[in-house]
Design a protein around this motif. Sequence first.
Motif, PDB file in Angstrom:
ATOM      1  N   ASN A  29      -8.987  -3.294   3.475  1.00 20.88           N
ATOM      2  CA  ASN A  29      -9.278  -2.134   4.313  1.00 20.88           C
ATOM      3  C   ASN A  29      -8.578  -2.239   5.671  1.00 20.88           C
ATOM      4  O   ASN A  29      -8.107  -1.238   6.221  1.00 20.88           O
ATOM      5  CB  ASN A  29     -10.796  -2.004   4.499  1.00 20.88           C
ATOM      6  CG  ASN A  29     -11.177  -0.681   5.141  1.00 20.88           C
ATOM      7  OD1 ASN A  29     -10.780   0.383   4.673  1.00 20.88           O
ATOM      8  ND2 ASN A  29     -11.935  -0.745   6.227  1.00 20.88           N
ATOM      9  N   ALA A  30      -8.467  -3.445   6.206  1.00 18.76           N
ATOM     10  CA  ALA A  30      -7.813  -3.635   7.508  1.00 18.76           C
ATOM     11  C   ALA A  30      -6.346  -3.222   7.457  1.00 18.76           C
ATOM     12  O   ALA A  30      -5.807  -2.639   8.408  1.00 18.76           O
ATOM     13  CB  ALA A  30      -7.942  -5.093   7.940  1.00 18.76           C
ATOM     14  N   ALA A  31      -5.690  -3.507   6.317  1.00 14.13           N
ATOM     15  CA  ALA A  31      -4.277  -3.143   6.181  1.00 14.13           C
ATOM     16  C   ALA A  31      -4.108  -1.619   6.150  1.00 14.13           C
ATOM     17  O   ALA A  31      -3.161  -1.073   6.732  1.00 14.13           O
ATOM     18  CB  ALA A  31      -3.710  -3.763   4.906  1.00 14.13           C
ATOM     19  N   ILE A  32      -5.041  -0.938   5.482  1.00 16.33           N
ATOM     20  CA  ILE A  32      -4.977   0.538   5.437  1.00 16.33           C
ATOM     21  C   ILE A  32      -5.174   1.099   6.839  1.00 16.33           C
ATOM     22  O   ILE A  32      -4.448   1.999   7.284  1.00 16.33           O
ATOM     23  CB  ILE A  32      -6.051   1.097   4.484  1.00 16.33           C
ATOM     24  CG1 ILE A  32      -5.875   0.528   3.087  1.00 16.33           C
ATOM     25  CG2 ILE A  32      -5.996   2.617   4.439  1.00 16.33           C
ATOM     26  CD1 ILE A  32      -7.043   0.805   2.162  1.00 16.33           C
ATOM     27  N   LYS A  80      -9.531   7.204   0.028  1.00 19.46           N
ATOM     28  CA  LYS A  80      -9.336   5.892   0.643  1.00 19.46           C
ATOM     29  C   LYS A  80      -9.981   4.799  -0.210  1.00 19.46           C
ATOM     30  O   LYS A  80      -9.452   3.691  -0.325  1.00 19.46           O
ATOM     31  CB  LYS A  80      -9.932   5.889   2.054  1.00 19.46           C
ATOM     32  CG  LYS A  80      -9.596   4.642   2.861  1.00 19.46           C
ATOM     33  CD  LYS A  80     -10.178   4.715   4.261  1.00 19.46           C
ATOM     34  CE  LYS A  80      -9.837   3.463   5.048  1.00 19.46           C
ATOM     35  NZ  LYS A  80     -10.469   3.467   6.394  1.00 19.46           N
ATOM     36  N   SER A  81     -11.108   5.140  -0.848  1.00 23.18           N
ATOM     37  CA  SER A  81     -11.801   4.141  -1.674  1.00 23.18           C
ATOM     38  C   SER A  81     -10.963   3.729  -2.876  1.00 23.18           C
ATOM     39  O   SER A  81     -11.092   2.607  -3.377  1.00 23.18           O
ATOM     40  CB  SER A  81     -13.154   4.688  -2.140  1.00 23.18           C
ATOM     41  OG  SER A  81     -12.984   5.882  -2.894  1.00 23.18           O
ATOM     42  N   ASP A  82     -10.080   4.642  -3.378  1.00 28.10           N
ATOM     43  CA  ASP A  82      -9.177   4.259  -4.470  1.00 28.10           C
ATOM     44  C   ASP A  82      -8.211   3.163  -4.031  1.00 28.10           C
ATOM     45  O   ASP A  82      -7.850   2.270  -4.811  1.00 28.10           O
ATOM     46  CB  ASP A  82      -8.375   5.482  -4.958  1.00 28.10           C
ATOM     47  CG  ASP A  82      -9.234   6.469  -5.739  1.00 28.10           C
ATOM     48  OD1 ASP A  82     -10.387   6.109  -6.068  1.00 28.10           O
ATOM     49  OD2 ASP A  82      -8.760   7.582  -6.015  1.00 28.10           O
ATOM     50  N   VAL A  83      -7.789   3.231  -2.762  1.00 27.03           N
ATOM     51  CA  VAL A  83      -6.840   2.242  -2.237  1.00 27.03           C
ATOM     52  C   VAL A  83      -7.539   0.913  -1.976  1.00 27.03           C
ATOM     53  O   VAL A  83      -7.003  -0.160  -2.272  1.00 27.03           O
ATOM     54  CB  VAL A  83      -6.177   2.762  -0.943  1.00 27.03           C
ATOM     55  CG1 VAL A  83      -5.065   1.812  -0.494  1.00 27.03           C
ATOM     56  CG2 VAL A  83      -5.611   4.162  -1.150  1.00 27.03           C
ATOM     57  N   THR A  84      -8.764   0.987  -1.440  1.00 23.14           N
ATOM     58  CA  THR A  84      -9.476  -0.253  -1.088  1.00 23.14           C
ATOM     59  C   THR A  84      -9.938  -1.030  -2.311  1.00 23.14           C
ATOM     60  O   THR A  84     -10.360  -2.179  -2.184  1.00 23.14           O
ATOM     61  CB  THR A  84     -10.698   0.051  -0.197  1.00 23.14           C
ATOM     62  OG1 THR A  84     -11.541   1.004  -0.858  1.00 23.14           O
ATOM     63  CG2 THR A  84     -10.272   0.592   1.148  1.00 23.14           C
ATOM     64  N   LYS A  85      -9.870  -0.431  -3.498  1.00 24.02           N
ATOM     65  CA  LYS A  85     -10.182  -1.191  -4.713  1.00 24.02           C
ATOM     66  C   LYS A  85      -9.171  -2.324  -4.931  1.00 24.02           C
ATOM     67  O   LYS A  85      -9.486  -3.353  -5.515  1.00 24.02           O
ATOM     68  CB  LYS A  85     -10.166  -0.268  -5.928  1.00 24.02           C
ATOM     69  CG  LYS A  85     -11.339   0.694  -6.004  1.00 24.02           C
ATOM     70  CD  LYS A  85     -11.177   1.649  -7.176  1.00 24.02           C
ATOM     71  CE  LYS A  85     -12.282   2.709  -7.178  1.00 24.02           C
ATOM     72  NZ  LYS A  85     -12.080   3.714  -8.253  1.00 24.02           N
ATOM     73  N   SER A  86      -7.929  -2.088  -4.462  1.00 25.35           N
ATOM     74  CA  SER A  86      -6.866  -3.072  -4.708  1.00 25.35           C
ATOM     75  C   SER A  86      -6.321  -3.711  -3.429  1.00 25.35           C
ATOM     76  O   SER A  86      -5.636  -4.736  -3.498  1.00 25.35           O
ATOM     77  CB  SER A  86      -5.696  -2.410  -5.461  1.00 25.35           C
ATOM     78  OG  SER A  86      -6.155  -1.790  -6.642  1.00 25.35           O
ATOM     79  N   PHE A  87      -6.610  -3.082  -2.276  1.00 24.04           N
ATOM     80  CA  PHE A  87      -5.997  -3.569  -1.033  1.00 24.04           C
ATOM     81  C   PHE A  87      -7.051  -3.718   0.064  1.00 24.04           C
ATOM     82  O   PHE A  87      -8.112  -3.100   0.017  1.00 24.04           O
ATOM     83  CB  PHE A  87      -4.888  -2.606  -0.571  1.00 24.04           C
ATOM     84  CG  PHE A  87      -3.795  -2.413  -1.582  1.00 24.04           C
ATOM     85  CD1 PHE A  87      -2.769  -3.347  -1.705  1.00 24.04           C
ATOM     86  CD2 PHE A  87      -3.796  -1.304  -2.426  1.00 24.04           C
ATOM     87  CE1 PHE A  87      -1.764  -3.183  -2.633  1.00 24.04           C
ATOM     88  CE2 PHE A  87      -2.788  -1.133  -3.360  1.00 24.04           C
ATOM     89  CZ  PHE A  87      -1.769  -2.072  -3.475  1.00 24.04           C
ATOM     90  N   ILE A 130       0.847  -1.209   0.000  1.00 24.36           N
ATOM     91  CA  ILE A 130       0.000   0.000   0.000  1.00 24.36           C
ATOM     92  C   ILE A 130       0.875   1.249   0.000  1.00 24.36           C
ATOM     93  O   ILE A 130       0.618   2.212  -0.736  1.00 24.36           O
ATOM     94  CB  ILE A 130      -0.954   0.004   1.218  1.00 24.36           C
ATOM     95  CG1 ILE A 130      -1.953  -1.154   1.099  1.00 24.36           C
ATOM     96  CG2 ILE A 130      -1.686   1.338   1.335  1.00 24.36           C
ATOM     97  CD1 ILE A 130      -2.803  -1.360   2.341  1.00 24.36           C
ATOM     98  N   LEU A 131       1.941   1.240   0.791  1.00 26.81           N
ATOM     99  CA  LEU A 131       2.847   2.382   0.846  1.00 26.81           C
ATOM    100  C   LEU A 131       3.503   2.615  -0.513  1.00 26.81           C
ATOM    101  O   LEU A 131       3.612   3.761  -0.980  1.00 26.81           O
ATOM    102  CB  LEU A 131       3.899   2.158   1.933  1.00 26.81           C
ATOM    103  CG  LEU A 131       4.896   3.296   2.163  1.00 26.81           C
ATOM    104  CD1 LEU A 131       4.188   4.617   2.440  1.00 26.81           C
ATOM    105  CD2 LEU A 131       5.844   2.953   3.314  1.00 26.81           C
ATOM    106  N   LEU A 132       3.929   1.525  -1.170  1.00 26.19           N
ATOM    107  CA  LEU A 132       4.535   1.650  -2.505  1.00 26.19           C
ATOM    108  C   LEU A 132       3.512   2.158  -3.525  1.00 26.19           C
ATOM    109  O   LEU A 132       3.835   2.974  -4.393  1.00 26.19           O
ATOM    110  CB  LEU A 132       5.102   0.293  -2.947  1.00 26.19           C
ATOM    111  CG  LEU A 132       6.346  -0.184  -2.187  1.00 26.19           C
ATOM    112  CD1 LEU A 132       6.637  -1.646  -2.521  1.00 26.19           C
ATOM    113  CD2 LEU A 132       7.549   0.706  -2.536  1.00 26.19           C
TER     114      LEU A 132
END
Length: 841
Positions: A261-264, A252-259, A226-228
Amino acid sequence: MSNTNTIFIDVVLPLAVPNLFTYRVPTELEQYVKPGVRVVVQFGKNKLYTALIRNVHNNPPKDYEAKYIESIMDENTIVNLTQFLFWDWMSAYYLCHIGEVMNAALPAGLKLNSESKIALNGEYDFSSLDLQMLTNHESIIIEALQEKDALLISEVAEMLKLKNVSSIVNSLKEKRLVVMFEEINERYKPRLLPYVRLAQALVESEPELQKTFDALEKKAHKQLEILLYYLNRMGSYNNLKQMPEIDRWIKKSDVTKSFDNAAINSLIKKGIFESEEFEISRLKIEKESRKDIVLSPLQEGAYNEIKTHFETKQTVLLHGITGSGKTEIYGKLIADTLNEGKQVLFLVPEIALTTQLIYRIRNFFGERVGVYHSKFSENERVEIWNSVIGNHAVGDNLTERKNYDVVLGARSALFLPFSNLGLIIVDEEHDSSYKQYDTAPRYNARDASIYLAHLHKAKVILGSATPSLESYFNAKENRFGLVSILERYGEATVPDIEMVDTREEQQVKDKTTLFTQRLKDGIKLALDNKQQVILFQNRRGFAPYTECNTCNWIPHCVQCDVALIYHKASNRLSCHYCGYSIAPPSTCGACGNSDLRYKGFGTEKVEEELEILFPDVKISRMDLDSTRSKYAYKQIIDDFEQGNVDILVGTQMVTKGLDFDNVSLVGIINADQQLNFPDFRTHEKAFQLITQVSGRAGRRDVKGKVLVQTSNPQHPILDLVKAHDYQTFYQTQLDDRRQFNYPPFFRLIEFTLIGKDMFILNEGAEELAKAMRAHFFERVLGPEFPLVARIRNEFYKKIILKVERDFSTVKIREHLHMVLHQFRTHDLHKKIRIKIDVDPS
């Protein structure tokens, strides 16, 4: 008693009450009160309302003790002084209360609801409650309140499966088991979205960021990914450091498309990411798409004439025939206004018209153009309101802001909180859709826009191919400037109009009788040439009524004095006044015969007959039934514009300013329907409607043809339509209006009395007319029953007041106020409602 330093406010309540009401401000809230801010106040015994502060002062009311306000809703004003002045004028001119204007003006999302709730009485000892003293319904309520802190009255009714629960709730109150209170619920909900970004400490320190990488690489690979991903979105670490802070946020929703949610959330918890919610606009931001405005010599001449008129006059009437290119002239005038740093309001009569116009105007001015109309949700309307006043939300990337300089909308856009209005354009100014009919204020947006422009010291353009008699008269009397364009833009020419006599037409056996052979041949020719057709029938549904072929019985609405209209799509007989509907009867309600036939025709039947005649072509229908969803207009218009539809069938929606390149034929199925209605404006409306729908044909290289089906082809109005002769039409209608004391020489005020008891209504109407005649003499006409005398089981009677244009409006108001006040003091008259319509259309 209050001291002289106590702050009081006068507020506008959203109620049909004649006065402002004064409230007292608690000391801790005094610094926040100012005109144009919403406050919550108690009015009456328990009810809470959202009111608007109008005045702030130190004078307590003389006739009652001022209550304290409950709370303040806004930090910034949502209504400005110019709007209040506009509301005052509208209230006075249209003979209504300022609270009714407030209700019409504010979007629903800014009007808060007060809802009644009940809760257990905290002072009652429920351990000693004797359940035998409760009814079954009361026991259910008490048990529910022991599980839940409070219940809405509507929730109680739903729980008990009863319509009215007031007696049950009152019984519980008398037993001191429950208390009732009011709670305000704000209807506007901001759209809050979570965003994340790299923590500021890691942005500022590359070694710390490296330590974070090393730690995640050992035991948190998903978090490292996620950081990368985030750094890749930013371009590079160096790029990230140089960015403005606002640009570092990503949804945040852009990130949760691929990763996961718990990790974020773990990254946020560790302090590697920061999280924050931002208020994001629901409105789609249109990207910049500018096109130069190029005028033809004819348009350039009209534009220069308008500018010259603006030097001495506030309002200019632009009389441009259909297809003359008025929109480009509007665009040039908008550009001039924006260059002066001012705002523009562009009014259109129908939502359907905004679909094409918004695209064309945005071609000129990009994202500076906003749209405002009733198909938008409550929240969207509030966001446009806030954008105009300057309290706007941001776009998804947090840097785009909605700041609309040009607002395009239907009549309600007139109430938006403009602060620096420079130009108002009223397109199709003749259209009756600018008139508000149902609820007070029953205003005409065209006329009201002229006063709004006066308050802003702005200019007004009234545009039409068929101007209203009142506007053209004002132009001829030199009150307005007048500019005419009597040729179409470019190489286009006005269409040929042909009258087709339905009496002489020989119908083919076993074929439809809706279309004459001439019209069928015209449609076939257009389709063979790969051209499009518009067919106009100003009645929706399949058939206006159903009739028994034996005894002529017709099914009517049980609540209204009208026949039920058959809609084939839903297979229902429906009332267009109250919504009552039934399944089509299989037998006659009078004689029992099963030979029931559908009589007349609407757009559904036209569509069905076309499908039989032309089975291989694509047909679409545009009427109220087919355009109920938010984007239905746009879909139909886009399909027709892109050539996906060959024939468009519609009601008057298809007459209003729509511009299609490939339409070679317009067919008017039944012109007689427009010509024979008992109203002094009938011929004016017929001329306008037939001319406007005819104007949809031949707007580019294709020569247009209009076929008008009528049983009276020699009708003088049809002769004038065929000759495109507005001047003769205007003069003949004006002579009739002068002779019979109608506008523009006289003003009309219509009083509609409504009541459930016909005897009381008749008596009351006679008394009111008599009282009015004491002041206005022979200027009072009626009372009479209208064409539809009963709607929703209430009876209607009308009184018309005709007054000369130079009759003092102040005296009219004073006399009417006195007469109506006296009328309402009678106990029986309190059962009668009175609707007042100034300048009825």
